[in-house]
Design a protein around this motif. Structure first.
Motif, PDB file in Angstrom:
ATOM      1  N   ALA A 110      44.612 -15.888 -11.327  1.00 38.76           N
ATOM      2  CA  ALA A 110      45.022 -16.870 -10.327  1.00 38.76           C
ATOM      3  C   ALA A 110      43.825 -17.292  -9.479  1.00 38.76           C
ATOM      4  O   ALA A 110      42.982 -16.476  -9.114  1.00 38.76           O
ATOM      5  N   ARG A 111      43.770 -18.579  -9.165  1.00 35.44           N
ATOM      6  CA  ARG A 111      42.692 -19.114  -8.329  1.00 35.44           C
ATOM      7  C   ARG A 111      43.288 -20.077  -7.310  1.00 35.44           C
ATOM      8  O   ARG A 111      44.215 -20.832  -7.621  1.00 35.44           O
ATOM      9  N   LEU A 112      42.731 -20.047  -6.114  1.00 36.32           N
ATOM     10  CA  LEU A 112      43.162 -20.920  -5.024  1.00 36.32           C
ATOM     11  C   LEU A 112      42.010 -21.802  -4.591  1.00 36.32           C
ATOM     12  O   LEU A 112      40.864 -21.355  -4.489  1.00 36.32           O
ATOM     13  N   ALA A 113      42.309 -23.059  -4.271  1.00 39.16           N
ATOM     14  CA  ALA A 113      41.322 -23.948  -3.665  1.00 39.16           C
ATOM     15  C   ALA A 113      42.068 -25.108  -3.021  1.00 39.16           C
ATOM     16  O   ALA A 113      42.749 -25.871  -3.713  1.00 39.16           O
ATOM     17  N   GLY A 114      41.975 -25.208  -1.699  1.00 35.53           N
ATOM     18  CA  GLY A 114      42.634 -26.314  -1.018  1.00 35.53           C
ATOM     19  C   GLY A 114      42.602 -26.131   0.487  1.00 35.53           C
ATOM     20  O   GLY A 114      42.241 -25.064   0.990  1.00 35.53           O
ATOM     21  N   PRO A 115      42.986 -27.179   1.208  1.00 31.82           N
ATOM     22  CA  PRO A 115      43.048 -27.086   2.663  1.00 31.82           C
ATOM     23  C   PRO A 115      44.250 -26.263   3.116  1.00 31.82           C
ATOM     24  O   PRO A 115      45.314 -26.299   2.501  1.00 31.82           O
ATOM     25  N   ALA A 116      44.067 -25.533   4.201  1.00 33.15           N
ATOM     26  CA  ALA A 116      45.109 -24.644   4.708  1.00 33.15           C
ATOM     27  C   ALA A 116      46.187 -25.407   5.457  1.00 33.15           C
ATOM     28  O   ALA A 116      45.895 -26.208   6.357  1.00 33.15           O
ATOM     29  N   PHE A 117      47.444 -25.145   5.079  1.00 29.91           N
ATOM     30  CA  PHE A 117      48.592 -25.524   5.893  1.00 29.91           C
ATOM     31  C   PHE A 117      49.114 -24.216   6.471  1.00 29.91           C
ATOM     32  O   PHE A 117      49.632 -23.378   5.739  1.00 29.91           O
ATOM     33  N   THR A 118      48.958 -24.028   7.775  1.00 32.34           N
ATOM     34  CA  THR A 118      49.189 -22.710   8.363  1.00 32.34           C
ATOM     35  C   THR A 118      50.637 -22.488   8.771  1.00 32.34           C
ATOM     36  O   THR A 118      51.322 -23.380   9.255  1.00 32.34           O
ATOM     37  N   VAL A 119      51.071 -21.233   8.558  1.00 33.94           N
ATOM     38  CA  VAL A 119      52.412 -20.785   8.942  1.00 33.94           C
ATOM     39  C   VAL A 119      52.274 -19.446   9.658  1.00 33.94           C
ATOM     40  O   VAL A 119      51.633 -18.529   9.147  1.00 33.94           O
ATOM     41  N   TRP A 120      52.893 -19.347  10.825  1.00 31.11           N
ATOM     42  CA  TRP A 120      52.937 -18.087  11.573  1.00 31.11           C
ATOM     43  C   TRP A 120      54.395 -17.664  11.633  1.00 31.11           C
ATOM     44  O   TRP A 120      55.236 -18.413  12.144  1.00 31.11           O
ATOM     45  N   THR A 121      54.696 -16.512  11.064  1.00 27.08           N
ATOM     46  CA  THR A 121      56.090 -16.110  10.962  1.00 27.08           C
ATOM     47  C   THR A 121      56.298 -14.667  11.383  1.00 27.08           C
ATOM     48  O   THR A 121      55.359 -13.857  11.376  1.00 27.08           O
ATOM     49  N   ARG A 122      57.526 -14.357  11.748  1.00 28.77           N
ATOM     50  CA  ARG A 122      57.892 -12.971  12.018  1.00 28.77           C
ATOM     51  C   ARG A 122      57.740 -12.170  10.724  1.00 28.77           C
ATOM     52  O   ARG A 122      58.075 -12.658   9.645  1.00 28.77           O
ATOM     53  N   PRO A 123      57.230 -10.925  10.796  1.00 25.10           N
ATOM     54  CA  PRO A 123      57.073 -10.124   9.584  1.00 25.10           C
ATOM     55  C   PRO A 123      58.367 -10.037   8.772  1.00 25.10           C
ATOM     56  O   PRO A 123      59.448  -9.806   9.314  1.00 25.10           O
ATOM     57  N   GLY A 124      58.227 -10.269   7.465  1.00 26.43           N
ATOM     58  CA  GLY A 124      59.365 -10.149   6.562  1.00 26.43           C
ATOM     59  C   GLY A 124      60.318 -11.320   6.575  1.00 26.43           C
ATOM     60  O   GLY A 124      61.392 -11.252   5.963  1.00 26.43           O
ATOM     61  N   ASP A 125      59.961 -12.416   7.214  1.00 28.05           N
ATOM     62  CA  ASP A 125      60.857 -13.569   7.365  1.00 28.05           C
ATOM     63  C   ASP A 125      60.161 -14.818   6.824  1.00 28.05           C
ATOM     64  O   ASP A 125      59.018 -15.099   7.187  1.00 28.05           O
ATOM     65  N   ASN A 126      60.844 -15.576   5.936  1.00 28.57           N
ATOM     66  CA  ASN A 126      60.185 -16.734   5.320  1.00 28.57           C
ATOM     67  C   ASN A 126      60.758 -18.081   5.741  1.00 28.57           C
ATOM     68  O   ASN A 126      60.532 -19.092   5.067  1.00 28.57           O
ATOM     69  N   GLN A 127      61.456 -18.114   6.870  1.00 29.95           N
ATOM     70  CA  GLN A 127      61.938 -19.405   7.362  1.00 29.95           C
ATOM     71  C   GLN A 127      60.797 -20.427   7.454  1.00 29.95           C
ATOM     72  O   GLN A 127      60.933 -21.588   7.083  1.00 29.95           O
ATOM     73  N   GLY A 128      59.651 -19.983   7.954  1.00 29.88           N
ATOM     74  CA  GLY A 128      58.521 -20.884   8.133  1.00 29.88           C
ATOM     75  C   GLY A 128      58.008 -21.455   6.828  1.00 29.88           C
ATOM     76  O   GLY A 128      57.546 -22.598   6.786  1.00 29.88           O
ATOM     77  N   ILE A 129      58.065 -20.668   5.748  1.00 31.19           N
ATOM     78  CA  ILE A 129      57.614 -21.182   4.457  1.00 31.19           C
ATOM     79  C   ILE A 129      58.548 -22.286   3.974  1.00 31.19           C
ATOM     80  O   ILE A 129      58.099 -23.329   3.478  1.00 31.19           O
ATOM     81  N   HIS A 130      59.855 -22.095   4.137  1.00 30.34           N
ATOM     82  CA  HIS A 130      60.804 -23.147   3.755  1.00 30.34           C
ATOM     83  C   HIS A 130      60.545 -24.425   4.555  1.00 30.34           C
ATOM     84  O   HIS A 130      60.619 -25.537   4.011  1.00 30.34           O
ATOM     85  N   ARG A 131      60.244 -24.280   5.817  1.00 30.28           N
ATOM     86  CA  ARG A 131      59.949 -25.451   6.650  1.00 30.28           C
ATOM     87  C   ARG A 131      58.645 -26.117   6.215  1.00 30.28           C
ATOM     88  O   ARG A 131      58.535 -27.344   6.164  1.00 30.28           O
ATOM     89  N   ALA A 132      57.654 -25.282   5.870  1.00 33.21           N
ATOM     90  CA  ALA A 132      56.365 -25.834   5.448  1.00 33.21           C
ATOM     91  C   ALA A 132      56.488 -26.649   4.165  1.00 33.21           C
ATOM     92  O   ALA A 132      55.797 -27.663   3.987  1.00 33.21           O
ATOM     93  N   LEU A 133      57.368 -26.224   3.269  1.00 34.79           N
ATOM     94  CA  LEU A 133      57.550 -26.959   2.018  1.00 34.79           C
ATOM     95  C   LEU A 133      58.042 -28.386   2.255  1.00 34.79           C
ATOM     96  O   LEU A 133      57.880 -29.256   1.402  1.00 34.79           O
ATOM     97  N   GLN A 134      58.636 -28.637   3.400  1.00 37.69           N
ATOM     98  CA  GLN A 134      59.142 -29.974   3.701  1.00 37.69           C
ATOM     99  C   GLN A 134      58.057 -30.923   4.192  1.00 37.69           C
ATOM    100  O   GLN A 134      58.256 -32.139   4.161  1.00 37.69           O
ATOM    101  N   VAL A 135      56.928 -30.383   4.644  1.00 34.99           N
ATOM    102  CA  VAL A 135      55.927 -31.255   5.263  1.00 34.99           C
ATOM    103  C   VAL A 135      54.512 -31.081   4.723  1.00 34.99           C
ATOM    104  O   VAL A 135      53.660 -31.944   4.948  1.00 34.99           O
ATOM    105  N   ALA A 136      54.224 -29.988   4.005  1.00 28.53           N
ATOM    106  CA  ALA A 136      52.893 -29.806   3.428  1.00 28.53           C
ATOM    107  C   ALA A 136      52.618 -30.900   2.399  1.00 28.53           C
ATOM    108  O   ALA A 136      53.545 -31.465   1.805  1.00 28.53           O
ATOM    109  N   ARG A 137      51.361 -31.184   2.189  1.00 27.00           N
ATOM    110  CA  ARG A 137      50.969 -32.277   1.294  1.00 27.00           C
ATOM    111  C   ARG A 137      50.448 -31.746  -0.039  1.00 27.00           C
ATOM    112  O   ARG A 137      49.970 -30.613  -0.128  1.00 27.00           O
TER     113      ARG A 137
END
Length: 209
Positions: free
Chosen positions: A53-80
């Motif tokens: 696996a390799r990563l390369a791209g600009p960061a879309f940052t998410v700060w979330t409570r440990p063990g909780d992925n609400q923020g990732i679901h929200r990020a999927l709606q607006v990340a490019r």
């Protein structure tokens, strides 16, 4: 606590030129780290959850409570397309922040991958679909989805500060964070490091014969 609405998220932050990201993507993270005086390297526990696996791209940052992925679901709606979703999850290893289903959504959205200061799951399935995920641990335990979360803010990721638009590079050695405004200069310096190492390696090989 009120969850911030998506309209409050600024997804229009500056991102580096794609050409600069493409140049950095061709280089080993180790060479980039050398070019940055060994700064910007995330905790070595954060690694690719599947080989190659390799990563390369600009960061879309998410700060979330440990063990909780609400923020990732929200990020999927607006990340490019092309963004790497970078999650500050408190280093929690007890709950996977994402798995195959989120990976499938990310592929459909054209995202470059995920970097998690937390855990992931479905490693084999994510490898099969080719979604790069770097995480601190792998566990079958699923996440909570209650929040709170913050998107598009400065975060700490594996002991390294990350701002939206910073360049995230990940390979078999780990993850490195390049400040956006330094990306072009770091690409120049890392290419020089790579060229020097390539030349020295060729000389060593030649000396064997």
């Amino acid at each position: 606590m009120t969850t911030p609405v998506l309209e409050d998220i600024d997804a229009d932050f500056a991102r580096p030129d794609r050409n600069v990201i493409d140049r950095l993507a061709k280089l080993p993270a180790a060479n980039i780290g050398d070019a940055m005086d060994r700064l910007g390297i995330a905790d070595s526990a954060i690694q690719a959850i599947w080989p190659g696996a390799r990563l390369a791209g600009p960061a879309f940052t998410v700060w979330t409570r440990p063990g909780d992925n609400q923020g990732i679901h929200r990020a999927l709606q607006v990340a490019r397309p092309g963004d790497v979703i970078v999650v500050s999850g408190g280093g929690d290893e007890s709950r996977a922040l994402l798995g195959e289903l989120i990976g499938e959504r990310a592929i459909n959205l054209g995202l470059a991958g995920f970097a998690l200061d937390g855990a992931a799951r479905d490693a084999e399935a994510l490898a099969e679909i080719g979604m790069p995920v770097f995480a601190r641990a792998i566990t079958p335990a699923g996440p909570y989805k209650n929040g709170p979360s913050r998107l598009g803010t400065p975060i700490s990721f594996g002991g390294v500060p990350v701002l939206p638009g910073d360049v995230i590079i990940g390979d078999s050695d780990g993850v490195i964070v390049i400040p956006r405004e330094q990306a072009a200069n770091v690409a120049d310096a890392a290419e020089a490091v790579f060229a020097d190492e390539t030349s020295r390696r060729a000389a060593i090989i030649a000396a064997r014969h």
